[in-house]
Each structure stands twice: as C-alpha cells, then as structure tokens.
Design an enzyme around this catalytic site. Structure first.
Site, PDB file in Angstrom:
ATOM      1  CG  ASP A 102      15.967 -38.656  11.026  1.00  0.00           C
ATOM      2  OD1 ASP A 102      15.615 -38.180  12.126  1.00  0.00           O
ATOM      3  OD2 ASP A 102      16.717 -38.051  10.230  1.00  0.00           O
ATOM      4  NE  ARG A 258      14.325 -33.685   8.425  1.00  0.00           N
ATOM      5  CZ  ARG A 258      14.691 -34.331   9.519  1.00  0.00           C
ATOM      6  NH1 ARG A 258      14.403 -33.858  10.701  1.00  0.00           N
ATOM      7  NH2 ARG A 258      15.333 -35.471   9.439  1.00  0.00           N
TER       8      ARG A 258
HETATM    9  C1  SIN Z   1      15.916 -33.817  13.662  1.00  0.00           C
HETATM   10  O1  SIN Z   1      15.956 -34.444  14.671  1.00  0.00           O
HETATM   11  O2  SIN Z   1      15.767 -34.414  12.618  1.00  0.00           O
HETATM   12  C2  SIN Z   1      16.099 -32.317  13.667  1.00  0.00           C
HETATM   13  C3  SIN Z   1      17.514 -31.940  13.888  1.00  0.00           C
HETATM   14  C4  SIN Z   1      17.683 -30.497  14.217  1.00  0.00           C
HETATM   15  O3  SIN Z   1      16.720 -29.723  14.163  1.00  0.00           O
HETATM   16  O4  SIN Z   1      18.797 -30.107  14.548  1.00  0.00           O
END
Ligand code: SIN
Length: 272
Positions: A102, A258
């Site tokens: 990320d 998230r």
């Molecule tokens: C992401 O790549 O941060 C998303 C992960 C996911 O949706 O499983």
C-alpha cells in the site's frame, strides 16, 4: 509462539495466522494490544472471524496501533479515517487488483492496513498476501549483495495513472532491500503496483531486474490466501508484505471498510 490473551493459529509455515480469543468490537486492554502487535510481528498478517465492526469501532481498533491516515475526499463524512471498500456489478475496477504494497509511492508508507468486510460474494473475492521476508531469504547470496546497494523509485502514476493520466502523483525512493524496524529481518521492497525503476542503472538492466523480482516475489511458497467470511478482518504489516485482491466474483457485491495506520518517519529516514 504464545501470547497472554489471544491464540494464533498459523495458516502457512511462512505467513499469516488466524487469531481467536479477542473481541474487536469492544475496547482492548494494553495486554491485548501488545499481544496483537507481537502476533503481527510474528505472522506479518493476522485474520479474525466474526467481528461485526462499524466504522467507529474499526477506527478505534486502528488507533491502538498508531495514527490513522485521513482521506479528505475518500473518507466517510463522519469518519474521514475510514474508507469504504465496495465492488458490485457497476464496478469497472477494484482496489488492489495488482500485487502491491500500500502506497509505497509516498516517503513514509502506511505501517499497516486493517480491512473489514461485511458483505461477500457467494464465492471468490479472496485476498492473497506474500511475505517479503521469504522473498528476500530465497534470493541467492550474489543477488542479495547486488540489490543491497540499490534504491528504487515508486511512482503513484503506475497504480493510479490509468484513472486520470493528467493527474499529479507522488513518487518516493526506497532501498530495494529494507530492514524491518520491529523484527530486524531483511526484506525485499519492490512491488509491481508502484515500483517504476531501479535508480542508477541502465533502463534495460532495471527492467530486467524488476521483472525478475516481481515474478520472484509472487512465488506461491511465500503466500497465504485468505478466504473471507462476513465480518472477518485482515490486519497486514505493510512494511514486509504485498497483497493482491482477487476480483473473480464480478458481478457480485463485496463490501466493507478499511483504515490505514501511519508509518513511522524514523523508519524511512535512511531512504535515499
Ligand atoms: C487492497 O488492495 O488494499 C484491497 C484488498 C482487498 O480488497 O482484499
């Protein structure tokens, strides 16, 4: 590895553990937080089942581990630290379709991310995580020595430019081999999503080395694949992992929230 307040069931010998014995919907004690920190260090990504969180409780969990990134545009109106993650039949793309760490395109990438999903497709929608410790350990000694001296540029345009080619995107330079600040272990720090080139070598050399490293990092032996259930949570250490969101469930819905825990600038002070 044993903990005072939780149990951890490793999912592979290399990466990932499912945690039981903790209720994330309620405030956590210092001991619980210390155990969870240790479990993240031990396993790189930890998973929880049956934790019906809402944006406020997800935010509370994240805040035990550091400051949370605030998204002026993408955050929820009442909780700018919390982003909605949603895909359905109208989606043209989903977050994380490509292997990535990320936001490695910023000088201090997040320390970790916590993803909670309440709605899952009937099947599919797994997330695959890869250990960059394992990727480093499996390199040959001559390759380790060669990479140790190099830095790479990580460019946000690689990940986001297809949505707005004219946009302005951050870039950052990081060592190709990093040392994890908590564990002291070495790890490979390039990823297909953001790393555009290795600095100080000819372009054809950079292209060839990165192509090799991206493929190497995606070896199934370094991975754990998490099969989500409604109200499950994944908390990954973004400093030593990459992940891939498998979008094999179109046109079904997959939805949740998230938060991203800020990295520590001191951990990145040595970046060129
Ligand atoms: C992401 O790549 O941060 C998303 C992960 C996911 O949706 O499983």
């Amino acid at each position: 590895m044993s903990y005072r307040t939780i149990q951890a069931q490793p999912l592979t010998p290399t990466i990932g553990a499912e945690i039981t014995g903790v209720d994330l919907t309620r405030p956590l004690s210092e001991e619980q937080v210390a155990d969870l920190r240790q479990a993240i260090s031990d396993h790189q990504v930890i998973f929880f089942r049956d934790q019906p969180l809402d944006p406020a409780s997800l935010k509370r969990v994240g805040l035990y581990f550091g400051e949370l990134q605030i998204h002026a545009l993408k955050g929820l109106p009442d909780h700018p630290e919390v982003r909605k993650l949603h895909a359905d039949s109208n989606s043209k793309h989903v977050a994380g379709e490509e292997w990535h760490t990320d936001m490695s395109c910023i000088p201090v990438p997040p320390m970790g991310s916590i993803l909670y999903l309440h709605t899952l497709p009937p099947m599919g929608g797994d997330t695959v995580f890869a250990s960059m410790y394992a990727a480093y350990d499996a390199l040959s000694e001559p390759m380790k020595a060669y990479l140790e001296k190099l830095t790479a540029t990580h460019d946000g345009k690689l990940a986001f430019g297809r949505f707005d080619p004219e946009g302005k995107y951050p870039t950052a330079v990081h060592p190709v081999i990093r040392t994890h600040p908590a564990t002291g272990r070495k790890l490979l720090f390039v990823n297909r999503g953001f790393t555009s080139h290795i600095n100080g070598v000819p372009k054809d050399e950079s292209d060839a080395i990165l192509a090799y490293l991206f493929k190497h990092a995606e070896n199934a032996y370094f991975q754990v694949r998490f099969r989500w259930t409604p109200h499950a949570v994944a908390f990954w250490d973004n400093r030593c992992t990459q992940h891939l969101a498998v979008w094999d469930y179109y046109p079904h819905e997959r939805s949740g929230y998230r938060v991203q825990v800020e990295g520590n600038p001191a951990d990145y002070a040595s970046a060129a």
